[in-house]
Design a protein around this motif. Structure first.
Motif, PDB file in Angstrom:
ATOM      1  N   MET A 145       0.852  -1.190   0.000  1.00 26.10           N
ATOM      2  CA  MET A 145       0.000   0.000   0.000  1.00 26.10           C
ATOM      3  C   MET A 145       0.885   1.236   0.000  1.00 26.10           C
ATOM      4  O   MET A 145       2.036   1.196   0.435  1.00 26.10           O
ATOM      5  N   TYR A 146       0.282   2.311  -0.429  1.00 34.78           N
ATOM      6  CA  TYR A 146       1.034   3.554  -0.458  1.00 34.78           C
ATOM      7  C   TYR A 146       1.429   3.991   0.953  1.00 34.78           C
ATOM      8  O   TYR A 146       0.702   3.746   1.932  1.00 34.78           O
ATOM      9  N   SER A 180       4.735   9.203   1.383  1.00 33.40           N
ATOM     10  CA  SER A 180       3.307   8.992   1.069  1.00 33.40           C
ATOM     11  C   SER A 180       3.098   8.357  -0.291  1.00 33.40           C
ATOM     12  O   SER A 180       2.287   7.445  -0.453  1.00 33.40           O
ATOM     13  N   TRP A 237      -8.605   7.763   9.399  1.00 34.99           N
ATOM     14  CA  TRP A 237      -8.247   7.954   7.982  1.00 34.99           C
ATOM     15  C   TRP A 237      -9.099   9.034   7.308  1.00 34.99           C
ATOM     16  O   TRP A 237      -8.603   9.843   6.516  1.00 34.99           O
ATOM     17  N   TYR A 246      -5.784  15.842   0.757  1.00 31.06           N
ATOM     18  CA  TYR A 246      -6.844  15.288  -0.079  1.00 31.06           C
ATOM     19  C   TYR A 246      -8.224  15.850   0.273  1.00 31.06           C
ATOM     20  O   TYR A 246      -9.249  15.265  -0.058  1.00 31.06           O
ATOM     21  N   PHE A 299      -1.640   7.535  -9.415  1.00 31.23           N
ATOM     22  CA  PHE A 299      -0.849   6.562  -8.659  1.00 31.23           C
ATOM     23  C   PHE A 299      -1.207   5.148  -9.106  1.00 31.23           C
ATOM     24  O   PHE A 299      -2.037   4.472  -8.494  1.00 31.23           O
ATOM     25  N   SER A 314      -4.155  -0.204  -5.480  1.00 31.43           N
ATOM     26  CA  SER A 314      -4.963  -1.405  -5.675  1.00 31.43           C
ATOM     27  C   SER A 314      -6.301  -1.150  -4.990  1.00 31.43           C
ATOM     28  O   SER A 314      -6.498  -1.518  -3.832  1.00 31.43           O
ATOM     29  N   PRO A 341     -10.066  -0.800  -3.554  1.00 29.11           N
ATOM     30  CA  PRO A 341     -11.201  -1.670  -3.247  1.00 29.11           C
ATOM     31  C   PRO A 341     -12.407  -1.184  -4.040  1.00 29.11           C
ATOM     32  O   PRO A 341     -12.362  -0.135  -4.683  1.00 29.11           O
ATOM     33  N   TYR A 381     -18.377  -4.653   0.068  1.00 31.90           N
ATOM     34  CA  TYR A 381     -16.966  -4.232   0.034  1.00 31.90           C
ATOM     35  C   TYR A 381     -16.123  -5.358  -0.555  1.00 31.90           C
ATOM     36  O   TYR A 381     -16.103  -6.466  -0.035  1.00 31.90           O
ATOM     37  N   SER A 438     -12.215  -6.255  -1.910  1.00 29.42           N
ATOM     38  CA  SER A 438     -10.836  -5.774  -1.851  1.00 29.42           C
ATOM     39  C   SER A 438      -9.885  -6.846  -2.330  1.00 29.42           C
ATOM     40  O   SER A 438     -10.195  -8.034  -2.267  1.00 29.42           O
ATOM     41  N   ARG A 496      -7.312  -7.218  -0.726  1.00 29.19           N
ATOM     42  CA  ARG A 496      -6.632  -7.534   0.536  1.00 29.19           C
ATOM     43  C   ARG A 496      -7.583  -8.221   1.511  1.00 29.19           C
ATOM     44  O   ARG A 496      -8.770  -7.935   1.521  1.00 29.19           O
TER      45      ARG A 496
HETATM   46  F1  1DX Z   1     -15.320   4.778   3.368  1.00 33.07           F
HETATM   47  O1  1DX Z   1      -9.507  -2.453   0.691  1.00 33.07           O
HETATM   48  C1  1DX Z   1     -13.920   6.613   3.032  1.00 33.07           C
HETATM   49  O2  1DX Z   1      -2.325   1.771  -1.666  1.00 33.07           O
HETATM   50  C2  1DX Z   1     -14.167   5.248   2.930  1.00 33.07           C
HETATM   51  O3  1DX Z   1      -7.552  -2.654  -0.202  1.00 33.07           O
HETATM   52  C3  1DX Z   1     -13.235   4.376   2.357  1.00 33.07           C
HETATM   53  O4  1DX Z   1      -3.702   0.445  -2.763  1.00 33.07           O
HETATM   54  C4  1DX Z   1     -12.720   7.110   2.541  1.00 33.07           C
HETATM   55  F2  1DX Z   1      -0.307   7.903  -1.760  1.00 33.07           F
HETATM   56  C5  1DX Z   1      -3.314   9.376  -2.252  1.00 33.07           C
HETATM   57  C6  1DX Z   1      -2.551   8.222  -2.257  1.00 33.07           C
HETATM   58  C7  1DX Z   1      -1.118   8.254  -2.699  1.00 33.07           C
HETATM   59  C8  1DX Z   1      -4.632   9.347  -1.797  1.00 33.07           C
HETATM   60  F3  1DX Z   1      -0.766   9.467  -3.009  1.00 33.07           F
HETATM   61  C9  1DX Z   1      -4.423   7.006  -1.368  1.00 33.07           C
HETATM   62  F4  1DX Z   1      -0.972   7.479  -3.718  1.00 33.07           F
HETATM   63  C10 1DX Z   1      -7.383   7.069  -1.124  1.00 33.07           C
HETATM   64  C11 1DX Z   1      -7.049   9.193  -0.041  1.00 33.07           C
HETATM   65  C12 1DX Z   1      -8.683   7.020  -0.600  1.00 33.07           C
HETATM   66  C13 1DX Z   1      -8.339   9.126   0.483  1.00 33.07           C
HETATM   67  C14 1DX Z   1      -7.017   2.227  -0.880  1.00 33.07           C
HETATM   68  C15 1DX Z   1      -5.468   3.470   0.467  1.00 33.07           C
HETATM   69  C16 1DX Z   1      -5.948   1.622  -1.538  1.00 33.07           C
HETATM   70  C17 1DX Z   1      -4.399   2.878  -0.187  1.00 33.07           C
HETATM   71  C18 1DX Z   1      -9.014  -0.112   1.972  1.00 33.07           C
HETATM   72  C19 1DX Z   1      -8.573   0.874   3.043  1.00 33.07           C
HETATM   73  C20 1DX Z   1      -7.867  -0.826   1.316  1.00 33.07           C
HETATM   74  C21 1DX Z   1     -11.010   3.942   1.293  1.00 33.07           C
HETATM   75  C22 1DX Z   1      -7.920   2.132   2.552  1.00 33.07           C
HETATM   76  C23 1DX Z   1      -9.863   3.596   2.270  1.00 33.07           C
HETATM   77  C24 1DX Z   1     -10.526   7.978   0.785  1.00 33.07           C
HETATM   78  C25 1DX Z   1      -7.906   3.820   0.824  1.00 33.07           C
HETATM   79  O5  1DX Z   1     -10.619   6.724   1.492  1.00 33.07           O
HETATM   80  C26 1DX Z   1      -8.338  -2.051   0.554  1.00 33.07           C
HETATM   81  C27 1DX Z   1      -3.489   1.346  -1.928  1.00 33.07           C
HETATM   82  C28 1DX Z   1      -5.198   8.160  -1.356  1.00 33.07           C
HETATM   83  C29 1DX Z   1      -6.567   8.144  -0.848  1.00 33.07           C
HETATM   84  C30 1DX Z   1      -9.165   8.041   0.197  1.00 33.07           C
HETATM   85  C31 1DX Z   1      -6.773   3.157   0.118  1.00 33.07           C
HETATM   86  C32 1DX Z   1      -4.634   1.957  -1.197  1.00 33.07           C
HETATM   87  C33 1DX Z   1     -12.027   4.869   1.871  1.00 33.07           C
HETATM   88  C34 1DX Z   1     -11.798   6.255   1.958  1.00 33.07           C
HETATM   89  N1  1DX Z   1      -8.750   2.878   1.597  1.00 33.07           N
HETATM   90  C35 1DX Z   1      -3.103   7.037  -1.811  1.00 33.07           C
END
Ligand code: 1DX
Length: 183
Positions: free
Chosen positions: A1-2, A38, A73, A82, A111, A115, A117, A133, A135, A137
């Motif tokens: 993950m990032y 990040s 988060w 963001y 990006f 990956s 969801p 949901y 994913s 993962r």
């Molecule tokens: F209900 O299931 C509200 O790395 C929700 O696999 C759910 O694959 C808000 F670093 C920038 C970047 C980067 C912005 F710059 C991510 F690249 C993404 C910001 C989503 C805000 C998903 C994080 C994949 C990393 C589920 C849990 C993971 C989703 C994490 C929450 C809003 C985000 O997020 C899974 C990866 C962002 C970014 C949001 C997520 C990856 C979510 C939510 N996810 C990276």
């Protein structure tokens, strides 16, 4: 993950428990990274080790930590670069959930190692919906509970969420019953 994900865990632990506790968790997780970048990808295993180690050090279950992290988060990403993207993704809890796949598609353009969801809403009624949901993962169901609660706070909406299907127990994907009431 990032790295943003690991950085968010770090921030959550440091704010609530202090830097020394964070160092202890990192040591226990055998992570030698000084600064998470990040926008760089890290192995998922690193995140899982951090959560496990935090669970031992803090005396909380992994699912309690994942739920707390999900809540964190939502606020963290709105404050750490963001916010505009979050603001564009809806003005209500159900609207935001419906837009999540679009949000991830947008992030994925910049990006490509994302990956993402998938979140699908069905059975949408006046104050409830089924959230599906999917994913790549395993084991993130409790994080989703926290994420939805975090969205509840964001939109000043009371949320009652119950997991009705669990992939850890053989279901094809995780499913949640979400009841909500805007204030
Ligand atoms: F209900 O299931 C509200 O790395 C929700 O696999 C759910 O694959 C808000 F670093 C920038 C970047 C980067 C912005 F710059 C991510 F690249 C993404 C910001 C989503 C805000 C998903 C994080 C994949 C990393 C589920 C849990 C993971 C989703 C994490 C929450 C809003 C985000 O997020 C899974 C990866 C962002 C970014 C949001 C997520 C990856 C979510 C939510 N996810 C990276």
């Amino acid at each position: 993950m990032y790295g943003l994900v690991n950085k968010a865990i770090q921030d959550m632990v440091c704010t609530r428990f202090g830097k020394d506790t964070w160092q202890e968790i990192k040591l226990k997780a055998e992570i030698e990274v000084d600064v998470f970048i990040s926008m760089e990808g890290y192995p998922d295993d690193m995140t899982h080790r951090l959560v496990k180690a935090a669970s031992v050090v803090l005396g909380l279950s992994p699912s309690e930590i994942m739920q707390a992290f999900g809540e964190f988060w939502v606020q963290y990403t709105s404050e750490e670069g963001y916010g505009e993207m979050m603001d564009m993704s809806g003005d209500t809890l159900p609207e935001f959930l419906e837009n999540l796949d679009n949000l991830h598609a947008r992030v994925g353009i910049s990006f490509p190692k994302l990956s993402p969801p998938s979140f699908e809403c069905t059975e949408m009624e006046e104050n409830s919906l089924s959230l599906h949901y999917r994913s790549t993962r395993d084991g993130l169901g409790s994080m989703v509970i926290g994420l939805v609660k975090g969205l509840g706070k964001r939109f000043d909406t009371e949320v009652d969420i119950l997991q009705t299907q669990n992939r850890d127990e053989g279901a094809e994907h995780d499913e949640f019953l979400v009841k909500y009431k805007p204030n």
